[in-house]
Write a protein that holds these residues in place. Structure first.
Motif, PDB file in Angstrom:
ATOM      1  N   UNK A  87      -6.791 -18.260 -30.980  1.00  0.00           N
ATOM      2  CA  UNK A  87      -7.971 -18.227 -32.051  1.00  0.00           C
ATOM      3  C   UNK A  87      -9.072 -17.510 -31.446  1.00  0.00           C
ATOM      4  N   UNK A  88      -9.683 -16.373 -31.845  1.00  0.00           N
ATOM      5  CA  UNK A  88     -10.334 -15.273 -31.197  1.00  0.00           C
ATOM      6  C   UNK A  88     -11.640 -15.730 -30.853  1.00  0.00           C
ATOM      7  N   UNK A 265      -6.053 -14.397 -22.600  1.00  0.00           N
ATOM      8  CA  UNK A 265      -6.557 -14.777 -24.053  1.00  0.00           C
ATOM      9  C   UNK A 265      -5.754 -13.795 -24.875  1.00  0.00           C
ATOM     10  N   UNK A 266      -5.221 -12.578 -24.521  1.00  0.00           N
ATOM     11  CA  UNK A 266      -4.543 -11.854 -25.247  1.00  0.00           C
ATOM     12  C   UNK A 266      -3.134 -12.194 -25.204  1.00  0.00           C
ATOM     13  N   UNK A 267      -2.482 -12.855 -24.372  1.00  0.00           N
ATOM     14  CA  UNK A 267      -1.280 -13.568 -24.442  1.00  0.00           C
ATOM     15  C   UNK A 267      -1.265 -14.459 -25.470  1.00  0.00           C
ATOM     16  N   UNK A 268      -1.949 -15.381 -25.590  1.00  0.00           N
ATOM     17  CA  UNK A 268      -2.384 -16.399 -26.471  1.00  0.00           C
ATOM     18  C   UNK A 268      -2.133 -15.746 -27.934  1.00  0.00           C
ATOM     19  N   UNK A 269      -2.984 -14.580 -27.955  1.00  0.00           N
ATOM     20  CA  UNK A 269      -2.823 -13.878 -29.313  1.00  0.00           C
ATOM     21  C   UNK A 269      -1.465 -13.647 -29.691  1.00  0.00           C
ATOM     22  N   UNK A 270      -0.808 -12.564 -28.754  1.00  0.00           N
ATOM     23  CA  UNK A 270       0.538 -12.244 -28.844  1.00  0.00           C
ATOM     24  C   UNK A 270       1.354 -13.317 -29.399  1.00  0.00           C
ATOM     25  N   UNK A 271       1.474 -14.406 -28.499  1.00  0.00           N
ATOM     26  CA  UNK A 271       2.387 -15.731 -28.629  1.00  0.00           C
ATOM     27  C   UNK A 271       2.117 -16.135 -29.917  1.00  0.00           C
ATOM     28  N   UNK A 272       0.867 -16.325 -30.522  1.00  0.00           N
ATOM     29  CA  UNK A 272       0.825 -16.902 -32.006  1.00  0.00           C
ATOM     30  C   UNK A 272       1.271 -15.952 -32.989  1.00  0.00           C
ATOM     31  N   UNK A 273       0.997 -14.678 -32.860  1.00  0.00           N
ATOM     32  CA  UNK A 273       1.647 -13.668 -33.449  1.00  0.00           C
ATOM     33  C   UNK A 273       3.065 -13.485 -33.633  1.00  0.00           C
ATOM     34  N   UNK A 274       3.783 -13.851 -32.569  1.00  0.00           N
ATOM     35  CA  UNK A 274       5.326 -13.897 -32.516  1.00  0.00           C
ATOM     36  C   UNK A 274       5.646 -15.316 -33.320  1.00  0.00           C
ATOM     37  N   UNK A 275       5.094 -16.275 -33.236  1.00  0.00           N
ATOM     38  CA  UNK A 275       5.417 -17.505 -34.004  1.00  0.00           C
ATOM     39  C   UNK A 275       5.009 -17.393 -35.480  1.00  0.00           C
ATOM     40  N   UNK A 276       4.044 -16.580 -35.871  1.00  0.00           N
ATOM     41  CA  UNK A 276       3.747 -16.568 -37.080  1.00  0.00           C
ATOM     42  C   UNK A 276       4.854 -15.371 -37.875  1.00  0.00           C
ATOM     43  N   UNK A 355       6.060  -7.377 -40.277  1.00  0.00           N
ATOM     44  CA  UNK A 355       6.785  -8.408 -41.016  1.00  0.00           C
ATOM     45  C   UNK A 355       6.119  -9.148 -42.114  1.00  0.00           C
ATOM     46  N   UNK A 356       4.740  -9.400 -41.897  1.00  0.00           N
ATOM     47  CA  UNK A 356       4.011 -10.077 -42.915  1.00  0.00           C
ATOM     48  C   UNK A 356       3.477  -8.885 -44.194  1.00  0.00           C
ATOM     49  N   UNK A 357       3.883  -7.762 -44.200  1.00  0.00           N
ATOM     50  CA  UNK A 357       3.490  -7.122 -45.217  1.00  0.00           C
ATOM     51  C   UNK A 357       2.101  -6.763 -45.588  1.00  0.00           C
ATOM     52  N   UNK A 358       1.755  -6.632 -46.648  1.00  0.00           N
ATOM     53  CA  UNK A 358       0.412  -6.413 -47.053  1.00  0.00           C
ATOM     54  C   UNK A 358      -0.526  -7.567 -46.430  1.00  0.00           C
ATOM     55  N   UNK A 359      -0.064  -8.873 -46.247  1.00  0.00           N
ATOM     56  CA  UNK A 359      -0.614 -10.066 -45.948  1.00  0.00           C
ATOM     57  C   UNK A 359      -1.101  -9.749 -44.356  1.00  0.00           C
ATOM     58  N   UNK A 360      -0.136  -9.160 -43.721  1.00  0.00           N
ATOM     59  CA  UNK A 360      -0.702  -8.695 -42.306  1.00  0.00           C
ATOM     60  C   UNK A 360      -1.841  -7.984 -41.992  1.00  0.00           C
ATOM     61  N   UNK A 361      -2.282  -7.192 -43.008  1.00  0.00           N
ATOM     62  CA  UNK A 361      -3.282  -6.163 -43.055  1.00  0.00           C
ATOM     63  C   UNK A 361      -4.587  -6.806 -43.506  1.00  0.00           C
ATOM     64  N   UNK A 366      -4.774 -13.826 -39.062  1.00  0.00           N
ATOM     65  CA  UNK A 366      -5.695 -13.600 -37.938  1.00  0.00           C
ATOM     66  C   UNK A 366      -5.140 -12.272 -37.516  1.00  0.00           C
ATOM     67  N   UNK A 367      -4.210 -11.572 -37.840  1.00  0.00           N
ATOM     68  CA  UNK A 367      -3.280 -10.627 -37.215  1.00  0.00           C
ATOM     69  C   UNK A 367      -3.874  -9.137 -37.207  1.00  0.00           C
ATOM     70  N   UNK A 368      -4.889  -8.999 -38.316  1.00  0.00           N
ATOM     71  CA  UNK A 368      -5.378  -7.567 -38.350  1.00  0.00           C
ATOM     72  C   UNK A 368      -6.682  -7.654 -37.175  1.00  0.00           C
TER      73      UNK A 368
END
Length: 400
Positions: A87-88, A265-276, A355-361, A366-368
């Motif tokens: 979480x940022x 911290x960025x590894x945590x961001x990336x790991x969460x993104x992969x799980x999502x 993969x999330x399409x419009x929601x990812x933006x 938290x992706x964008x």
């Protein structure tokens, strides 16, 4: 190479992960609501509440080795920072957020007892925040010798004149201290002895915050990346850190741990993104089958896993070298991690957005904002090109 955590570090990691799951993640959107609703940027109420709870549980100043902090090695802190990075804004809950972490390290290493009493103690207590004022809009600040902000002596005061920007943290009304890097000895024959660092109270007359610089449109409220003008700002002589001409030395000492903390911290961001990404690929269907059954999606997931694991191992190895041989000896590994990890995180988060399409933006994930952070860190604390050049130069010298 042994990356096994000590029993204490394992216990702290389990506590941080439990705190993140129970207290931080459920309040992710509340933080955004409180931050956006503010007229004057300040630490949101939910963060103040969570800080008190984290401190009561002993989950506090975990980044700082030695007597001032938790006494963890960099290698032990790495998985804790990764957990916070999911979480940022979460690192602030544990008093482990930039730029305060770097500023606390500077004060603990280079501050006088009086400077530590005035600034380090409240920072360690989490009652104030701080900013680091180095980058300038008029020069290529990736080369610190270009800095034009002037520091001149007038009697028993230093006088600061110049313009800075991306002074992260300065927008927050809880920020009380600016650590300012300027040129105090422009004629010194050694270009790396021309700079000094001053401790400048934010309420000093002559300081004007012009605006908040956005990153991909995000204003990072309430922390912000301020553009600041220093117009004949006067501070006493005892507000200088370490001594005249030692600014570049301090900056190098400050940025090493800060760079590796961002990587963690960025590894945590990336790991969460992969799980999502995996959850999305399992739950959404297109063209008659789950997204995860499409070959390109499976390949993106597999590549992301590989990318994260490689970056995590590099970061852990860097932290281990810092612990064993010191930050200076680990400069090559710090540069390598700083080159690899933000680029990796941006790629993985970008795949998750796709993969999330419009929601990812959108603001619904938290992706964008995480992508903006990862892309920003390819320049923050030194752009890729500077680290590539430094690493290449070191390797050529080593094998000459």
């Amino acid at each position: 190479m042994d990356f096994e955590l000590s029993e204490r570090a394992r216990t702290l990691l389990a506590q941080v992960e439990a705190f993140m799951a129970a207290q931080v993640l459920p309040n992710e959107h509340l933080y955004d609501q409180q931050a956006r609703a503010q007229v004057v940027p300040a630490t949101p109420a939910i963060v103040q509440q969570l800080k008190a709870e984290a401190r009561a549980q002993g989950l506090w100043n975990l980044f700082l080795p030695g007597s001032h902090g938790a006494g963890l090695r960099n290698l032990e802190y790495a998985p804790l920072a990764e957990a916070m990075g999911r979480v940022l804004w979460a690192s602030e809950v544990f008093n482990c957020s930039a730029p305060d972490t770097g500023n606390m390290e500077v004060l603990s290493l280079y501050g006088t007892p009086a400077q530590q009493d005035r600034w380090l103690k409240p920072l360690l207590a989490g009652t104030i925040r701080s900013a680091f004022s180095m980058t300038e809009p008029a020069v290529a600040s990736s080369d610190a010798t270009n800095i034009r902000c002037s520091i001149t002596q007038d009697g028993d005061h230093w006088v600061v004149n110049g313009r800075k920007w991306f002074t992260s943290g300065a927008m927050n009304s809880d920020c009380k201290l600016l650590i300012v890097m300027g040129k105090s000895s422009p004629d010194h024959p050694d270009a790396h002895r021309q700079q000094s660092m001053l401790l400048v109270p934010k309420d000093t007359p002559g300081i004007t915050i012009l605006r908040d610089m956005t990153v991909f449109g995000y204003d990072s409220r309430p922390v912000g990346h301020a553009e600041v003008v220093y117009d004949n700002v006067r501070v006493p002589l005892d507000h200088m850190l370490l001594g005249e001409g030692r600014g570049f030395e301090i900056a190098q000492g400050r940025l090493g741990p800060g760079r590796i903390h961002h990587c963690m911290r960025l590894i945590g961001c990336a790991q969460r993104a992969l799980e999502l990404m995996c959850r999305r690929a399992n739950s959404r269907h297109a063209f008659g089958r789950a997204l995860g059954e499409h070959g390109s999606v499976k390949e993106d997931i597999a590549r992301s896993f590989c990318d994260i694991e490689q970056a995590r191992l590099l970061t852990l190895r860097t932290a281990d070298k810092m612990d064993r041989e010191g930050n200076k000896a680990a400069r090559d590994m710090i540069s390598a991690a700083k080159i690899v990890v933000p680029d990796m995180a941006a790629r993985v988060i970008d795949r998750a957005m796709q993969v999330h399409g419009a929601a990812g933006l959108s603001q619904d994930t938290f992706l964008a904002e995480a992508y903006a952070y990862a892309r920003y860190m390819r320049m923050g604390d030194g752009p890729d090109q500077v680290h590539l050049a430094a690493l290449g130069r070191a390797l050529l010298k080593r094998h000459a």
